[in-house]
Write an enzyme that holds these catalytic residues in place. Structure first.
Site, short mmCIF file in Angstrom:
data_model
loop_
_atom_site.label_atom_id
_atom_site.label_comp_id
_atom_site.label_asym_id
_atom_site.label_seq_id
_atom_site.Cartn_x
_atom_site.Cartn_y
_atom_site.Cartn_z
N ASP A 23 0.45 -1.35 0.04
CA ASP A 23 0.13 -0.32 0.40
C ASP A 23 0.84 0.92 0.09
OD1 ASP A 23 1.45 -0.07 2.64
OD2 ASP A 23 -1.04 -0.52 3.57
N SER A 24 2.35 0.64 0.03
CA SER A 24 3.20 1.88 -0.44
C SER A 24 2.92 3.10 -1.74
CB SER A 24 4.66 1.53 0.16
OG SER A 24 4.92 0.66 -1.00
N LYS A 45 -1.35 -9.07 2.96
CA LYS A 45 -0.53 -8.34 4.37
C LYS A 45 -0.89 -7.74 4.93
CE LYS A 45 2.96 -5.96 3.47
NZ LYS A 45 2.52 -5.03 4.89
N GLU A 55 -1.43 -5.50 8.97
CA GLU A 55 0.00 -5.19 9.96
C GLU A 55 -0.84 -4.64 11.39
OE1 GLU A 55 -0.06 -1.01 9.20
OE2 GLU A 55 1.25 -1.52 6.84
N GLU A 110 9.64 -4.09 10.48
CA GLU A 110 9.61 -2.72 9.58
C GLU A 110 10.44 -1.13 10.72
OE1 GLU A 110 7.02 -1.07 6.76
OE2 GLU A 110 7.92 0.64 6.78
#
Ligand code: KIV
Length: 266
Positions: free
Chosen positions: A46-47, A115, A117, A184
């Site tokens: 989603d970057s 993925k 978070e 991260e």
């Protein structure tokens, strides 16, 4: 084309001590080049919101945008395993949403895994998605969708109490059934402690050399994103200058009436 990698190949790589290579991609041409170069995993991150759409963070990215980019990447992905990000608000409200949106990334997007978070707080969500036979990658530490709670993009887990919470998060993500875990923005030593404490592969981004694999954003390593460059980014090429040069040459030749010449005319 190389044989398509599966989640079993990624797990085996950890067992055999082979480092796992991951890069983000958002479109067909980059996915093709990565697959040609032999990347193990392509992450449709989603970057995309920051490096392609020009937003300040990843929060505005929608499911429809993720589906569009995932489809394009899958078409060019060759032998690489494709993981797609669940964007903000696509899995936080309830388990039904989470399962539906994870399923859409697989069914409509063509990804092989998703993925999301979070740590202990999303364990039930990971479990619910894995229960549908959809492989999940966890993501803890500096989680960009939590930018407002963290007060910016800050290294996480520097204090021992926070480090212990991240170790508990990693174990919760593993126990919930995730097959890999992104770490991260944490100290390298914590990256090592987490990697040694779980059996699933850890993929680091700003988490030191001890992780089982590394992931970076493609626009960062090619010098395509001039807005902001974190310490953990290494620029492997400077493509902006080449692109700028090509565009400037085109403008100059058109203005001068040099293009199209005979070679490029019918
Ligand atoms: O969205 C993304 O690109 C990511 C990676 C940076 C891990 O989540």
């Amino acid at each position: 084309m190389n044989k398509k990698k599966t989640v079993l190949d990624i797990q085996r790589m950890k067992e055999e001590g082979e480092k796992i290579t991951v890069l983000t991609a958002y479109d067909y041409p980059f996915a093709r080049l990565m697959s040609q170069a032999g990347i193990d995993v392509i992450l449709v991150g989603d970057s995309v919101g920051s490096v392609v759409s020009g937003y300040d963070n990843t929060l505005p990215v929608t499911m429809e945008e993720m589906l569009y980019h995932t489809r394009a990447v899958v078409r060019g992905s060759g032998g690489a395993l494709v993981v797609a990000d669940l964007p903000f608000l696509s899995y936080q409200i309830d388990l039904r949403d989470a399962r539906l949106n994870a399923g859409r990334l697989i069914k409509e997007g063509g990804a092989q895994a998703v993925k999301l978070e979070g740590g202990e707080n999303v364990a039930a969500t990971i479990h619910a998605i894995v229960d549908m036979d959809i492989p999940v990658v966890g993501h803890i530490g500096l989680t960009p969708q939590s930018i407002h709670r963290m007060g910016g993009f800050r290294v996480q887990g520097k204090k021992e109490e926070q480090a212990r919470q991240l170790l508990a998060d990693a174990r919760a993500v593993q126990e919930a059934g995730a097959f890999a875990l992104v770490l991260e923005g944490i100290p390298a030593d914590l990256g090592r402690r987490i990697t040694e404490s779980v059996t699933i592969p850890t993929i680091g981004i700003g988490a030191g050399v001890h992780c089982d694999g590394q992931v970076l954003v493609i626009h960062d390593i090619l010098g395509l994103c001039e807005k902001y460059s974190p310490k953990f980014v290494k620029k492997y090429a400077d493509v902006s200058g080449i692109i700028l040069g090509g565009i400037e040459d085109y403008i100059r030749e058109v203005k001068a009436g040099e293009f199209p010449d005979d070679e490029h005319s019918f």
